[in-house]
Scaffold this motif. Structure first.
Motif, short mmCIF file in Angstrom:
data_model
loop_
_atom_site.label_atom_id
_atom_site.label_comp_id
_atom_site.label_asym_id
_atom_site.label_seq_id
_atom_site.Cartn_x
_atom_site.Cartn_y
_atom_site.Cartn_z
N ALA A 177 -13.59 2.72 -14.36
CA ALA A 177 -12.92 1.44 -14.58
C ALA A 177 -13.20 0.49 -13.42
N SER A 178 -13.23 -0.78 -13.70
CA SER A 178 -13.45 -1.76 -12.64
C SER A 178 -12.21 -1.89 -11.76
N GLY A 179 -12.45 -2.18 -10.47
CA GLY A 179 -11.36 -2.42 -9.54
C GLY A 179 -11.51 -3.78 -8.90
N ILE A 180 -10.40 -4.50 -8.74
CA ILE A 180 -10.43 -5.85 -8.19
C ILE A 180 -9.36 -5.99 -7.11
N VAL A 181 -9.78 -6.49 -5.95
CA VAL A 181 -8.84 -6.83 -4.87
C VAL A 181 -8.90 -8.34 -4.69
N ARG A 182 -7.78 -8.99 -4.97
CA ARG A 182 -7.75 -10.45 -4.93
C ARG A 182 -7.41 -10.98 -3.54
N SER A 183 -7.85 -12.21 -3.28
CA SER A 183 -7.40 -13.01 -2.13
C SER A 183 -7.63 -12.33 -0.79
N SER A 215 -5.38 -5.40 -7.49
CA SER A 215 -4.48 -5.41 -6.35
C SER A 215 -4.66 -6.73 -5.62
N THR A 216 -3.71 -7.08 -4.77
CA THR A 216 -3.81 -8.26 -3.93
C THR A 216 -3.86 -7.83 -2.48
N TYR A 217 -4.76 -8.44 -1.72
CA TYR A 217 -4.97 -8.01 -0.33
C TYR A 217 -3.70 -8.07 0.51
N SER A 218 -3.55 -7.06 1.34
CA SER A 218 -2.52 -7.01 2.36
C SER A 218 -3.10 -6.29 3.56
N SER A 219 -2.70 -6.70 4.76
CA SER A 219 -3.20 -6.01 5.96
C SER A 219 -2.60 -4.63 6.09
N SER A 220 -1.55 -4.36 5.31
CA SER A 220 -0.93 -3.03 5.29
C SER A 220 -1.64 -2.16 4.26
N LEU A 221 -2.41 -1.19 4.75
CA LEU A 221 -3.20 -0.32 3.87
C LEU A 221 -2.53 1.04 3.76
N PRO A 222 -2.74 1.78 2.65
CA PRO A 222 -3.61 1.46 1.52
C PRO A 222 -3.00 0.46 0.56
N LEU A 223 -3.86 -0.21 -0.18
CA LEU A 223 -3.41 -1.15 -1.19
C LEU A 223 -2.92 -0.41 -2.43
N SER A 224 -2.06 -1.05 -3.16
CA SER A 224 -1.54 -0.47 -4.41
C SER A 224 -2.21 -1.18 -5.60
N PHE A 225 -2.79 -0.39 -6.51
CA PHE A 225 -3.48 -0.93 -7.67
C PHE A 225 -2.66 -0.70 -8.94
#
Length: 387
Positions: free
Chosen positions: A255-261, A338-348
């Motif tokens: 599946a495709s994954g997208i991290v916005r902004s 998901s939307t970018y955050s400096s706190s990793l990991p991101l949640s999808f």
């Protein structure tokens, strides 16, 4: 990126594309101060090829955006011998040095990328289709006056100016009906003084995934995740000038994954995942979308997915120059976002309503565009475009 950054990349990359010009600053003997231009070339992923070779004979620059080949004001960056480079070795920031040039300080507008010609059985420019034999790559315009790129950049007195050319091999190689290939260069330029990068990791099982940095549904930069899952998208113009980026991850049967902004800061790296917590995407069946576009349109066909009113390019391919045929393979499963955050990991989170739903867009060389909806949950879909 600073001067040391480019030098480190050039030293660690054998046969990458850094079209470089490093020369002394200072004065050229006149009263006009000079600086040094350093040009680099990188690449986005290629579709269906093991190798895409081009041979660079020179890079020309001019302060006039409208200057023709015969006008005054051209300065050439000429390597000691033409450099034959495999564009597909230029992923994740890999570069190759071609030589120095000093320029009068000031603003420049136009770059011309000039390629050597194929001569007899000597292939300066060629492609190796996956599982196939090396074949000539026809480059009629690029071997004469050079491929024209309009991008303002400034050379300061006694200073090194870095400019990176991104040669998108995937969108630049076009098949013909007789099985031969032609080059339709898609090249952009980025002044490194206003750029940074985005990096991250995908799960080891997804090594080889294609990763794009996009804006408004258009690919700005692309690369391939290496065997460890690492990817680097560089250079990208700073967000304070260009805006943030959407990172799109595409892999066959996934599946495709997208991290916005995702923001980009000058001379800095923005990480969206780490080796300890890579981005892992679920499996997906694939669907084939094929058809034809009027051959004379010389069209690029793109598959776009719309999420929350924003479009993202998932796949693209050039229509055959003679038959107009194209073929794209698309994930049928729901994309994860998901939307970018400096706190990793991101949640999808999956977007079920978008599963297999695409808009197919055909962009003709003339600038004309046609589009049609596609449901990739079907095993195969046919869409034709007539210009």
């Amino acid at each position: 990126m600073n001067r040391g950054y480019w030098r480190r990349l050039g030293l660690t990359a054998a046969m990458s594309t850094l079209l470089a010009a490093c020369g002394g600053g200072g004065n050229d003997g006149s009263n006009a101060p000079t600086g040094t231009l350093h040009v680099a070339m990188t690449d986005a992923p290629a579709c269906g090829f093991d190798h895409v070779y081009v041979t660079v004979s020179q890079v020309r620059v001019n302060a006039n955006a409208q200057a023709t080949d015969s006008d005054a004001g051209w300065t050439a960056i000429v390597p000691s011998t033409p450099q034959r480079i495999d564009l597909l070795s230029l992923t994740n920031g890999v570069l190759a040095d071609l030589g120095p040039v000093a320029l009068p300080a000031g603003q420049y507008q136009q770059v011309r990328l000039v390629l050597a010609q194929n001569t007899g059985n000597t292939l300066a420019n060629s492609v190796v289709p996956t599982g196939g034999a090396e074949q000539p790559l026809a480059t009629p315009s690029a071997t004469q006056s050079g491929y024209k790129i309009i991008q303002p950049f400034t050379v300061q007195p006694n200073t090194l100016a870095d400019l990176v050319l991104d040669f998108n091999a995937c969108k630049s190689v076009v098949a013909r009906g007789n099985g031969s290939y032609a080059l339709k260069p898609v090249v952009t330029a980025t002044p490194a003084t206003v750029s940074g990068q985005i990096s991250g990791y995908v799960a080891a099982a997804e090594a080889g995934a294609t990763v794009y940095a996009e804006q408004g549904g258009k690919v700005v930069r692309g690369t391939i995740a290496d065997t460890t899952g690492k990817f680097v998208l560089s250079p990208l113009i700073q967000s304070s000038t260009q805006g943030t980026y959407d990172v799109v991850i595409v892999q066959n049967n996934v599946a495709s994954g997208i991290v916005r902004s995702v923001p980009v800061v000058v001379n800095a790296n923005t990480a969206i995942s780490t080796p300890a917590a890579p981005i892992a995407l679920p499996p997906s069946p694939m669907s084939i979308v094929s058809g034809t576009a009027t051959p004379t349109a010389n069209a690029l066909v793109r598959a776009l997915q719309t999420l929350d009113a924003n479009r993202y390019e998932i796949a693209s391919g050039n229509a055959n120059l003679d038959s107009g045929a194209y073929r794209l393979s698309l994930p049928a499963a729901a994309p994860l976002i998901s939307t970018y955050s400096s706190s990793l990991p991101l949640s999808f989170a999956a977007v079920p309503a978008a599963a297999g739903q695409y808009t197919l867009e055909a962009d003709a060389a003339s600038g004309a565009t046609q589009s049609a909806p596609v449901d990739a949950t079907m095993s195969q879909t046919s869409v034709d475009f007539t210009f």
